[in-house]
Design an enzyme around this catalytic site. Sequence first.
Site, PDB file in Angstrom:
ATOM      1  N   GLY A  33      22.960  57.115  62.752  1.00  0.00           N
ATOM      2  CA  GLY A  33      22.699  56.475  61.467  1.00  0.00           C
ATOM      3  C   GLY A  33      23.970  55.952  60.830  1.00  0.00           C
ATOM      4  N   ASN A  34      23.865  55.562  59.578  1.00  0.00           N
ATOM      5  CA  ASN A  34      25.045  55.086  58.847  1.00  0.00           C
ATOM      6  C   ASN A  34      24.927  55.523  57.393  1.00  0.00           C
ATOM      7  OD1 ASN A  34      23.816  52.818  57.172  1.00  0.00           O
ATOM      8  ND2 ASN A  34      23.172  52.242  59.231  1.00  0.00           N
ATOM      9  N   ARG A  35      25.959  55.239  56.617  1.00  0.00           N
ATOM     10  CA  ARG A  35      26.026  55.813  55.275  1.00  0.00           C
ATOM     11  C   ARG A  35      25.483  54.917  54.171  1.00  0.00           C
ATOM     12  NH1 ARG A  35      31.720  57.210  54.057  1.00  0.00           N
ATOM     13  NH2 ARG A  35      30.736  57.903  52.143  1.00  0.00           N
ATOM     14  N   SER A  36      24.768  53.875  54.525  1.00  0.00           N
ATOM     15  CA  SER A  36      24.221  53.018  53.475  1.00  0.00           C
ATOM     16  C   SER A  36      23.193  53.781  52.636  1.00  0.00           C
ATOM     17  CB  SER A  36      23.552  51.790  54.102  1.00  0.00           C
ATOM     18  OG  SER A  36      22.964  51.013  53.084  1.00  0.00           O
TER      19      SER A  36
END
Length: 228
Positions: A33-36
């Site tokens: 995933g990512n931190r958005s």
Amino acid sequence: ESARPAQLDLAGRRVVVTAGGTREPLDPVRFLGNRSSGRQGVALAEAAAARGADVVLIAAHLEIAAPAGIELREVSTALQLQEAAALASADADIVIMAAAVADYRPVEVSEGKIKKDERGDSMTLELVRNPDILAGLAAAKKPGQVVVGFAAETEPDKAAQLELGRRKIARKGADLLVLNRVGWTEGFATERNEITVLDHAADIVLEAAGSKLSVAHRILDVIAERLS
Ligand code: CTP
Ligand code: CA
């Protein structure tokens, strides 16, 4: 924010906003995933709805609640987001790709939980590139439609960041590109944002800083000017 005068300049307009961060599964319990957080995308959806637009928000794992009065379509992976965005964009006047889309996904998704005993002391993940959703939407753009991309860069030097943005908008074929700097602490979970918007000719058409909602309205001002 009440500083903004009530105006319905987007009444009757169909707006699609993608927001949040996609997740690419590795097995039933794990993902890349990512931190958005989805905050800037949600602010854009909220601002567009306040200006009278019919808004579809394609949401990938938002960390905050979606605003009321908009149509929410929840997705998880980049491929799901692509499908939802293609469907919703078909009759949209404005398409805003604020989501952070995973550039790669695992080649294989394990049916069962990946076990350490079967992998040993190190393991390698093989990833395959996801389609470029924004480039696809820009290529399929209908006459009069405005397609907007986002670019979050970690490049600290302003001129170098602009250069990255210029190359990116040329590559994507979008009408506008919203640039912002992100880092370990900046950009994602914050309430504020600082952005530069480039047009298709890579000229700076807006620089704005403030709450994500006020920045959203400034971005929509630029977009609204371009609607026929
Ligand atoms: N984007 C997309 N599909 C992808 C990757 C990105 O539609 N597979 C969109 C994002 O939603 C954003 C824009 O493209 O609006 C720019 O994303 P960014 O990650 O900054 O650009 P990339 O082309 O992925 O380049 P890189 O990550 O290598 O800088
Ligand atoms: Ca990327």
